[in-house]
Scaffold this active site. Structure first.
Site, PDB file in Angstrom:
ATOM      1  N   GLU A  11       0.835  -1.202   0.000  1.00 52.93           N
ATOM      2  CA  GLU A  11       0.000   0.000   0.000  1.00 52.93           C
ATOM      3  C   GLU A  11       0.873   1.257   0.000  1.00 52.93           C
ATOM      4  OE1 GLU A  11      -2.771   0.060   3.296  1.00 52.93           O
ATOM      5  OE2 GLU A  11      -3.841   1.771   2.451  1.00 52.93           O
TER       6      GLU A  11
ATOM      7  N   ASN B  82     -12.445  -1.271  -0.538  1.00 57.39           N
ATOM      8  CA  ASN B  82     -11.715  -1.868   0.583  1.00 57.39           C
ATOM      9  C   ASN B  82     -12.331  -1.384   1.891  1.00 57.39           C
ATOM     10  OD1 ASN B  82      -9.058  -2.937   1.971  1.00 57.39           O
ATOM     11  ND2 ASN B  82      -9.296  -0.830   2.707  1.00 57.39           N
ATOM     12  N   GLU B  83     -12.578  -2.302   2.784  1.00 62.04           N
ATOM     13  CA  GLU B  83     -13.122  -1.939   4.109  1.00 62.04           C
ATOM     14  C   GLU B  83     -14.189  -0.842   3.961  1.00 62.04           C
ATOM     15  OE1 GLU B  83     -10.114  -1.205   7.094  1.00 62.04           O
ATOM     16  OE2 GLU B  83      -9.407  -3.277   6.992  1.00 62.04           O
TER      17      GLU B  83
ATOM     18  N   TYR C 129      -6.784  -8.787  11.713  1.00 61.19           N
ATOM     19  CA  TYR C 129      -5.460  -8.518  12.303  1.00 61.19           C
ATOM     20  C   TYR C 129      -5.387  -9.110  13.697  1.00 61.19           C
ATOM     21  CZ  TYR C 129      -4.269  -5.310   8.526  1.00 61.19           C
ATOM     22  OH  TYR C 129      -3.959  -4.781   7.296  1.00 61.19           O
TER      23      TYR C 129
ATOM     24  N   GLU D 271      -6.339  -9.249   4.385  1.00 59.94           N
ATOM     25  CA  GLU D 271      -5.336  -8.593   5.241  1.00 59.94           C
ATOM     26  C   GLU D 271      -5.313  -9.352   6.552  1.00 59.94           C
ATOM     27  OE1 GLU D 271      -5.710  -4.300   5.619  1.00 59.94           O
ATOM     28  OE2 GLU D 271      -6.365  -4.128   3.535  1.00 59.94           O
TER      29      GLU D 271
ATOM     30  N   GLN E 129       2.090  -6.110   5.756  1.00 59.57           N
ATOM     31  CA  GLN E 129       2.256  -5.848   4.350  1.00 59.57           C
ATOM     32  C   GLN E 129       3.657  -6.291   3.943  1.00 59.57           C
ATOM     33  OE1 GLN E 129       1.117  -1.886   3.137  1.00 59.57           O
ATOM     34  NE2 GLN E 129      -0.771  -1.916   4.314  1.00 59.57           N
TER      35      GLN E 129
HETATM   36  O1  AHR Z   1      -2.807  -2.398   6.453  1.00 56.22           O
HETATM   37  C1  AHR Z   1      -3.106  -1.156   6.995  1.00 56.22           C
HETATM   38  C2  AHR Z   1      -4.589  -0.818   6.902  1.00 56.22           C
HETATM   39  O2  AHR Z   1      -5.316  -1.722   7.670  1.00 56.22           O
HETATM   40  C3  AHR Z   1      -5.209  -0.940   5.534  1.00 56.22           C
HETATM   41  O3  AHR Z   1      -5.026   0.183   4.774  1.00 56.22           O
HETATM   42  C4  AHR Z   1      -6.657  -1.134   5.850  1.00 56.22           C
HETATM   43  O4  AHR Z   1      -7.341  -1.861   4.860  1.00 56.22           O
HETATM   44  C5  AHR Z   1      -6.644  -1.830   7.195  1.00 56.22           C
HETATM   45  O5  AHR Z   1      -7.485  -1.207   8.097  1.00 56.22           O
END
Ligand code: AHR
Length: 502
Positions: free
Chosen positions: A50, A189-190, A257, A308, A359
């Site tokens: 990103e 995205n999101e 996450y 992610e 990432q």
């Molecule tokens: O990876 C960092 C951020 O985490 C990304 O931009 C987003 O999609 C997520 O909230």
């Protein structure tokens, strides 16, 4: 010799594994049953990049070119798929700002990540060029939050139309005659958060509208990925699928996450346990979201994508100031976390279409860290080495694994096979218990076994610019006697055993 708790009559290859710890004595039995398991898609070992901190600029791109030290490292690990340009950045990104002669591109502001100036010198052509160099499939995330169906449609046409349209001619004029043939397209995205803060019904209606215009050009049928739930948010998935009423996407993007309350290199023992325990919930989320999708008419056609994932530790402002936004070290704990995640993906190979860790370089749980210009410093993190240990599973068939210890910090295992090769990866997430693996292979005889391990007793150990080889993959003793395999699995370790079977 320890006695098995469970005696199983198993077809063909099967393993019974007995283990005891050097601390509390626990016994674990495991049966790995053969029988037509799903193929392990290479895409579950995918990655994400990103315009954030130093991922693109200084990570992939320095001065006016792609960093070849980064390319070399990524070529070795074989990145199957790479997602770009976000993340949250995707829903502010306008692809036209970053094509054409580099000096003449629009200068914009990255309002998502720090209000920094963006010269757009790394755009679609540069990204596709990078993907070609590292042998990875490109995955472009489109803008729904602040974009339009027309903008995303045009991007697809620009990339995939061979010739004969103004957009295709523009790509050709910009130096690439052959269409890029991009297959994977994210539709936002999101969108429950940074991608427009929408309700699932609102996003689903937009998805329906966008999808009508995102067509096949030049024989490349776009595989559309819809914005999915945050973690195991069933309400989002239900709201989206209920509103969709047909026309299902190719994939649904779930983000999960594994947060940690300490700085990466300063974890307390309790927090190591707390973070690594989250993976149990990740596996439950994969199973529950899959079941939820399958409950809809044609829902089984939607590929579940963990778009992610990875550890997200506390990031002190001084680290961000020095190394860039969301910069994080990767430690032995992070490598164990990667191993736990990848073992889940192997085990749930029939439920997952793709997974992308966040990432790839200089941001969050990255594989590489760079410092200074190309060739100065590009180090391979512990997470890079954990991924390397999973390479032998790719394109093999997943083998079903059953263990008695399914507690969050129990030994994690996945296995796969092809012809006469059986590959098993063990992860010991405990920081206070070494384990002896004692494994009986039923239905097949092991001719030889090789093991490789990533281990450091210090969970905060990491590779640094000063000491880039502190934590490395090593060969590890493993013994095979007839049908029996024995190996020590020290605390905090990831180990892959490759067995030649008769
Ligand atoms: O990876 C960092 C951020 O985490 C990304 O931009 C987003 O999609 C997520 O909230």
């Amino acid at each position: 010799m320890k006695k098995p708790l469970l005696s199983l009559l198993l077809p063909a290859i099967s393993l019974l594994i007995f283990s005891g710890t050097t601390f509390a004595q626990t016994t674990m039995n495991m049966a790995i049953r053969e029988g037509g398991g799903p193929a392990i898609s290479r895409n579950i070992y995918g990655h994400f990049s990103e315009h954030l901190g130093r991922c693109i600029y200084d990570g992939f791109w320095t001065g006016d070119k792609i960093r070849m030290d980064v390319v070399d490292a990524l070529k070795k690990i074989k990145i199957p798929v790479l997602r770009w340009p976000g993340g949250c950045y995707a829903d502010q990104y306008h692809w036209r700002d970053a094509i054409g002669p580099r000096g003449q591109r629009k200068k914009t502001v990255n309002t998502t990540w720090g209000m920094v100036s963006e010269d757009n010198s790394f755009g679609t052509h540069e990204f596709i060029g990078l993907c070609r160099l590292i042998g990875s499939d490109p995955y472009l995330a489109g803008n729904v939050g602040s974009g339009s169906p027309r903008e995303l449609r045009d991007w697809i046409e620009y990339c995939n139309m061979p010739s004969g349209s103004t957009l295709a001619e523009e790509r050709i004029k910009n130096g690439v005659a052959e269409p890029f043939r991009v297959r994977y397209w994210g539709v936002g995205n999101e969108n429950w958060g940074c991608g427009g803060w929408m309700r699932p019904e609102v996003y689903a209606n937009l998805y329906r509208q966008f999808s009508v215009y995102l067509r096949e050009y030049g024989g490349t049928k776009p595989f559309l990925v819809a914005s999915g739930p945050n973690g195991n948010d069933r309400k989002w998935t239900r709201g989206f699928m209920d509103t969709l009423e047909g026309g299902v996407p190719g994939g649904l993007s779930m983000h999960y996450y594994e947060n940690g309350p300490d700085r990466a290199t300063e974890f307390s023992a309790d927090h190591v346990d707390q973070q690594l325990s989250i993976f149990k919930r990740v596996e439950e989320a994969v199973m529950e979201q899959r079941a939820l999708l399958d409950s809809y008419r044609e829902g089984n056609k939607v590929g579940l994508i963990l778009d992610e994932w990875g550890v997200w530790d506390k990031i002190p402002p001084e680290d961000e100031k020095r190394y860039g936004k969301l910069w994080m070290q990767s430690t032995m704990r992070s490598a164990v976390a990667a191993g736990l995640g990848l073992n889940i993906f192997n085990r749930q190979a029939d439920k997952l279409f793709m997974c992308n860790i966040a990432q790839i370089v200089n941001v969050l749980q990255s594989l590489l860290l760079t410092d200074g210009p190309e060739g100065k410093s590009c180090i391979r993190t512990t997470t890079y080495h954990a991924f390397a240990l999973f390479k032998p599973h790719r394109s093999k068939t997943a083998v079903r694994v059953e263990t008695q210890d399914s507690s969050p910090l129990g030994i994690s295992v996945s296995a796969s096979k092809a012809e006469n090769e059986l590959v098993i990866t063990f992860v010991n997430p405990r920081h206070d218990a070494d384990v002896e693996i004692d494994c009986l292979i039923q239905g097949s005889t092991a001719r030889e076994a090789k093991a490789q391990i990533l281990h450091d007793a210090d969970w905060n150990a990491c590779n640094t610019f000063e000491n880039p080889n502190r934590v490395l993959v090593q060969t590890h003793p493993v013994a095979v006697e007839g049908s029996r395999l024995k190996m020590d699995l020290p605390q905090l370790s990831v180990a892959t055993v490759t067995l030649k079977t008769a």
